[in-house]
Design a protein around this motif. Structure first.
Motif, short mmCIF file in Angstrom:
data_model
loop_
_atom_site.label_atom_id
_atom_site.label_comp_id
_atom_site.label_asym_id
_atom_site.label_seq_id
_atom_site.Cartn_x
_atom_site.Cartn_y
_atom_site.Cartn_z
N VAL A 186 40.08 114.14 16.07
CA VAL A 186 41.10 115.12 16.40
C VAL A 186 41.55 114.85 17.82
O VAL A 186 40.71 114.65 18.71
CB VAL A 186 40.54 116.56 16.30
CG1 VAL A 186 41.61 117.56 16.74
CG2 VAL A 186 40.10 116.84 14.89
N GLY A 187 42.84 114.80 18.03
CA GLY A 187 43.36 114.60 19.37
C GLY A 187 44.22 115.78 19.77
O GLY A 187 45.00 116.28 18.96
N ASN A 245 42.98 103.22 12.14
CA ASN A 245 42.82 104.62 12.53
C ASN A 245 44.16 105.37 12.59
O ASN A 245 44.55 105.86 13.65
CB ASN A 245 42.10 104.63 13.91
CG ASN A 245 41.52 106.00 14.22
OD1 ASN A 245 41.54 106.90 13.37
ND2 ASN A 245 40.99 106.15 15.41
N ILE A 300 39.85 105.02 25.90
CA ILE A 300 39.97 105.67 24.59
C ILE A 300 39.39 104.75 23.51
O ILE A 300 38.62 105.18 22.65
CB ILE A 300 41.44 105.99 24.25
CG1 ILE A 300 42.02 106.95 25.31
CG2 ILE A 300 41.55 106.60 22.85
CD1 ILE A 300 43.42 107.43 25.00
N GLN A 356 46.88 117.02 22.67
CA GLN A 356 47.71 116.53 23.79
C GLN A 356 48.30 117.72 24.53
O GLN A 356 48.90 118.60 23.91
CB GLN A 356 48.86 115.68 23.26
CG GLN A 356 48.42 114.54 22.36
CD GLN A 356 49.59 114.01 21.55
OE1 GLN A 356 50.40 114.81 21.06
NE2 GLN A 356 49.68 112.71 21.42
N ARG A 401 49.21 104.51 19.34
CA ARG A 401 49.58 103.71 20.51
C ARG A 401 51.08 103.53 20.68
O ARG A 401 51.51 103.10 21.73
CB ARG A 401 48.85 102.38 20.51
CG ARG A 401 49.34 101.31 19.60
CD ARG A 401 48.61 100.02 19.83
NE ARG A 401 47.24 100.08 19.32
CZ ARG A 401 46.93 99.88 18.03
NH1 ARG A 401 47.87 99.63 17.14
NH2 ARG A 401 45.67 99.95 17.65
N ASN A 429 52.71 108.63 28.69
CA ASN A 429 53.28 108.23 27.41
C ASN A 429 54.79 108.36 27.50
O ASN A 429 55.33 108.75 28.56
CB ASN A 429 52.75 109.10 26.28
CG ASN A 429 51.39 108.62 25.78
OD1 ASN A 429 50.79 109.19 24.88
ND2 ASN A 429 50.85 107.55 26.37
N ILE A 438 40.27 113.56 22.84
CA ILE A 438 39.97 113.24 21.45
C ILE A 438 38.51 113.57 21.18
O ILE A 438 37.66 113.45 22.06
CB ILE A 438 40.27 111.77 21.11
CG1 ILE A 438 39.35 110.84 21.91
CG2 ILE A 438 41.71 111.41 21.39
CD1 ILE A 438 39.35 109.42 21.36
#
Ligand code: FMN
Lengths: 127, 910
Positions: free
Chosen positions: B376-377, B291, B332, B379, B317, B348, B362
């Motif tokens: 689609v993410g 992915n 997730i 942030q 990740r 993060n 997401i």
């Protein structure tokens, strides 16, 4: 006629009782204090005991108690010249400890003789 | 003529035959009489078969009755008819249509002779007509079915045909839609009725345009209806000069078109937004292994520090690190597997290693078949707000810590002046303070006010209102009933603050001040106590401060000052000459020496001195000063001044009491001695009495020695009685006691005495009612009373006299009681007084009256032991006996015996 044991440390009292008892035609034996009196009691085996309460060696009340242990029924007459124990007079105490009658010194011959006759008769009557 | 007629008939028949298929005749009875022409040929029926039949008989079921009813009416009324079309009931199978015309004919005299007419076979024509009619109906139905409006105008522009959709679409002019209506009238009315939004403001121009379009061979245009619908109108000129209009409602299409335009516009915006937003936006392709990211916007780069090139093809990740919560990550992963949207707050790390708090959302992107094509993410950097929250939490923690350690409840309330105030914050301590939790306070704004004890509510409210008006800090103290029902004192301090929304905020703190209020109260009470003590104390209490420089001032002089010294407290405190003014001159030097000692050496002093008070009275004062040094160097004198005049005077009496005490002790000593010798005397008396008795018994009645012996006996008896009394006296033991009523004792003694006392002596009894009992040996007390009365009777002698016995209760004076009985406590006593008005005693005699062997009686009247025995008995009852006497006036003996309960206390104290 009865056999009387007299215990008193005062000679003049003993002499007086001798005169009284003779008058009453009683046999008698004398002891000067409680210890002697107790010895005499077993030997002489009296019908009645007359004892003073204030004596050297062994006090009268103690003597009464000891005699009562040996012989429950022999009548005892206590005589005393005075004094008290706690709330009671010696005479009351003596009665408590087993004396059948108590007389204050000085006493009348008649009352002593009468008491002897009464007590001995009563003792004889009870089995 | 007949020939002519015939010819003319013939002619007629020919004409008839030429214009019709056949001709026919009917008689006056309306039965067919004749047929001519091609009847048989056309209908295939022999005319003979129908000759003689009526029309009814020929009409079949298939003819609508109204049609031939009209025809039959015509016949009945002998009216001519024309064009009557029907299907005669002929042979089976064939059902031709016939059209008949006929005319009645009459004889010259007017007699009806029948009908003559022609007939035509019109089967083909009728069927064609029927077909055309049903075709038209079909068309019309079809048009009706359509949502589109159809309309037909003729060459004169008059309305010919329309369907209901047309009428619906042009609802504003529906009332004018009638056959023959002119087109121009319709559009004109629509404009006049303002139902064409486009035409508004340019009505004539629009009408012109509309007419021009209408007249064109073919035109298409859109028109908006008043209700906002869009209608597309397509008009076509027909060959016959008319117009066909098709009106289509295209509102949906117009809207969709607008949407599409909007969508396109938005797409452009979206692209702009994605590239300019501060949020990170990434798109991953789950169809590729692991992915990977296939798109990252500039926002992502700004947030994470990674460029798009660096991250394309990698899984997200790499943003994770040691602090990342694995729970969120597996959330997730789960969402990715299940292809559903998911949101989480993650820790993060930027490329430079800085922590980055991200809100990550997401969502899967699906294709038409529901397959996931992308994720689609988005942030959002929440680092600042997380850190701010952290700081807020820390500061709240700090606040809570402070609140928890402050011995009170911190609160914040908000409300409008005049309205109810609600709590916005209450510290945890409120549970401890009120028994209610902070939540209960927050939920119930009136809780605190309702807890206020009603009489404090007014003060509570007015403090609040005043503070709200002035916006000044305020404090108020009031009583509340807390949850457990206990009454407590609270003190609330608060500061009002005007908020921008018009409300007022009160920042406050409440303390429980019960302890300090109580302490204050106690202090006030103890001050009050001190003051009342000072004012009730039979002396002056004062405090004086002596400064290091020698100056002095009084801080306190108690109220009694004036009463005792004659000087007011102020005079006493401020007059420097006060000592010289009141102290006897001869004692002044001694007094000053004592004061020096108290001042210079700070030593306590106690001094008694004779003086004269302001009123000129001679007094003895006792002054005690306890000096103490303060850290300031000041010297404090705590002092007290007593008036000891009475004590000084009583000192004489005291000496007397001491003598009595000594006397009592002497009596006891004698008693002990007597007890010792009594026994011996009794023994001595044994032979004297017994042998005298024996001798008397032995002597004859008339013997001369008998009298002597009687005398010996009398003497011996007297000696015996004497010893008995000595013994009674010497008893030290407690008598045999019980609670007895002294009144009863006295009455009993009285009864016994009444018999023995001589009649010249009267006894008066006065016994107080309802006395408490005394603890006593009743017989002994009877003896005592009798003894005292006998003595009294002796003192009265042969004169007339009276003995008064009174019994009452007294509160014995402590000192007197102590002096007399040695350690007897003060308290309630029963008092017996035996008074006589006999000869009385002189003081010397009185002093010895309780001694054993002391007697005033003549020889033979008494042993002298009587009163010492009485004394012994009363002493053994922890009582007191005293005697007062005056020669010639009489004597009074007073006995005090403690009440039973007083006696108990004495024993307990001993
Ligand atoms: C569209 C999308 C965006 C993601 N964004 C982040 C992110 O910003 N930070 C992060 O730690 N993980 C992010 N992830 C999650 C990781 O890519 C990965 O799915 C997660 O670590 C769980 O899988 P793993 O257990 O194989 O690592 C995102 C995943 C997807 C599909």
């Amino acid at each position: 006629m009865s056999r009387i044991l007299v215990i008193d440390d005062d000679r003049i009292v003993r002499e007086t009782l001798k005169a009284i008892l003779t008058r009453g035609r009683h046999e008698f034996h004398f002891a000067n204090d409680g210890r002697q009196g107790l010895a005499a009691f077993t030997e002489y085996k009296p019908d009645l005991v007359i004892t003073d309460l204030l004596m050297p060696e062994k006090e009268g009340i103690e003597t009464i108690r000891d005699i009562r242990r040996l012989a429950a029924k022999v009548p005892i007459i206590a005589i005393s010249g005075g004094g008290r124990v706690g709330n009671m007079s010696f005479l009351q105490v003596a009665e408590q400890f087993g004396a059948n009658r108590a007389f204050a010194k000085p006493f009348e011959p008649k009352e002593i003789l009468q008491a002897i006759d009464d007590l001995v008769a009563k003792a004889a009557a009870t089995p | 003529m007949a020939k002519e007629l015939l010819e003319s008939e013939e002619r007629q028949r020919h004409f008839a035959e030429a214009t019709s298929d056949w001709y026919w005749e009917m008689g006056p009875d309306l039965r067919l009489t004749r047929f001519g022409g091609r009847y048989r040929e056309l209908l295939g029926v022999d005319p003979a078969a129908v000759i003689g039949k009526t029309r009814e008989e020929l009409l079949g079921d298939s003819n609508p009755p109204e049609r031939w009813q009209e025809h039959l009416d015509d016949l009945k009324h002998r009216r001519p008819f024309r064009g009557f079309t029907y299907q005669p009931q002929l042979t089976k199978g064939k059902r031709p249509y016939c059209r008949l015309s006929g005319k009645p004919f009459f004889a010259e005299d007017g007699t009806f002779l029948g009908y003559r007419g022609t007939g035509q076979e019109v089967t083909a024509e009728v069927l064609a007509e029927q077909e055309a009619r049903s075709a038209r109906r079909l068309l019309f139905d079809a048009l009706e079915q359509s949502d589109n409006g159809f309309v037909l105008f003729d060459a004169d522009d008059r309305l010919m045909l329309w369907n209901s959709a047309y009428a619906r679409i042009h609802a504003s002019t529906a009332d004018l839609i009638t056959a023959g209506q002119r087109f121009e009238t319709l559009i004109h009315t629509a404009v006049v009725r303002r139902s064409i939004p486009e035409a508004l403001g340019r009505e004539s121009a629009w009408l012109e345009e509309r007419l021009a379009a209408h007249r064109a061979a073919r035109s298409v245009h859109q028109e908006q209806a008043s209700d906002g619908r869009w209608i597309r109108i397509q008009e076509t000129r027909l060959a016959d000069g008319g117009y066909l209009g098709i009106h289509i409602d295209v509102s949906d299409a117009v809207r969709r078109e607008a949407e599409l335009r909007e969508l396109a516009r938005k797409d452009a915006l979206l692209v702009a937004a994605i590239s300019t937003t501060h949020s990170g936006i990434i798109i991953t392709d789950p169809t590729l292994p692991d992915n990977p990211i296939i798109y990252a916007n500039p926002g992502f780069t700004a947030l994470t520090g990674y460029s798009a090139e660096e991250v394309l093809g990698r899984n997200c990740r790499f943003l994770q690190g040691p602090g990342t919560d694995r729970k969120d990550i597996s959330g997730i992963r789960q969402a990715v597997v299940e292809a559903r949207p998911f949101g989480a707050s993650l820790l993060n790390y930027r490329k430079d290693g800085q922590p980055l708090y991200l809100d990550v959302n997401i969502s899967p992107v699906l294709d038409g078949d529901g397959r996931v094509t992308h994720f689609v993410g988005v942030q959002t950097d929440v680092t600042a707000s997380v850190l701010a929250k952290e700081r807020l939490r820390e500061s709240e923690e700090r606040l809570r810590g402070i609140a928890a350690n402050i011995p009170g409840v911190i609160y914040q309330r908000v409300g409008k002046p005049g309205g109810a105030f609600r709590y916005t914050y209450v510290s945890d301590r409120c549970l401890e303070l009120s028994g209610y939790t902070a939540e209960e306070w927050l939920a119930e704004p009136l809780l605190t006010r309702n807890s206020v004890v009603p009489e404090f509510r007014a003060a509570f409210d007015s403090a609040k209102h005043a503070a709200l008006k002035t916006l000044e800090p305020a404090e108020v103290q009031f009583q509340v009933v807390n949850k457990s029902g206990a009454r407590r004192w609270w003190r609330s301090l608060f500061r009002p603050r005007q908020l921008s929304n018009g409300e007022i905020q009160l920042d406050g703190v409440v303390f429980d001040v019960t302890e300090s209020v109580q302490a204050e109260e106690k202090l006030r009470e103890s001050e009050e106590k001190l003051r009342s003590l000072a004012s009730n104390l039979p002396g002056v209490i004062f405090q004086r401060i002596i400064r290091p420089d020698g100056s002095a001032y009084s801080t306190y002089v108690s109220e009694r000052c004036e009463e005792i010294t004659g000087y007011t407290a102020t005079e006493w405190a401020n007059d420097r000459d006060i000592a010289r003014r009141h102290i006897d001159e001869t004692h002044l030097a001694r007094f000053r020496a004592a004061m020096r000692k108290a001042r210079c050496e700070a030593l306590p002093v106690e001094i008694e001195y004779p003086c004269t008070n302001k009123d000129g009275e001679k007094k003895w004062f006792q002054l005690k000063i306890q000096p103490r040094k303060l850290a300031t160097g000041d010297l404090v004198w705590d002092g007290v001044l007593f008036d000891v005049t009475h004590q000084k005077l009583a000192d004489g009496q005291k000496a007397e009491l001491e003598a009595q005490l000594r006397q009592a002790q002497k009596i006891e000593a004698i008693g002990t001695l007597a007890g010792g010798i009594a026994h011996d005397i009794n023994n001595t008396l044994v032979p004297i009495i017994a042998l005298s008795r024996l001798s008397l018994d032995a002597l004859p009645e008339d013997h001369s020695d008998r009298e002597s012996l009687h005398t010996v006996l009398d003497a011996a008896y007297r000696a015996r009685d004497l010893v008995a009394e000595i013994l009674a006296f010497s008893r030290k033991e407690m008598p045999r006691t019980e609670p007895v009523q002294l009144g009863e004792i006295v009455k009993k003694a009285h009864r016994l005495l009444a018999a023995t006392l001589s009649p010249n002596v009267a006894i008066a009894l006065d016994v107080a009612d309802e006395m408490e009992p005394v603890q006593a040996d009743g017989n002994q007390l009877v003896q005592v009373i009798m003894n005292l009365c006998t003595n009294a009777a002796h003192a009265i002698g042969r004169k007339h006299g009276e003995i008064a016995i009174t019994v009452d209760a007294v509160q014995a004076d402590h000192v007197a009681a102590a002096g007399l009985s040695g350690g007897i406590a003060a308290g309630g006593f029963a008092r017996v007084r035996v008074s006589d008005n006999g000869c009385g005693m002189d003081p010397r005699t009185l002093q010895r009256v309780f001694e054993p062997f002391f007697t005033t009686k003549g020889v033979g009247e008494g042993t002298g032991l009587g009163l010492s025995v009485v004394h012994g008995i009363i002493r053994s009852h922890r009582g007191v006996i005293t005697a007062e006497s005056e020669v010639g006036r009489g004597t009074t003996f007073t006995i005090l015996l403690p009440f039973a309960h007083t006696a108990d206390q004495q024993i307990a104290a001993a």
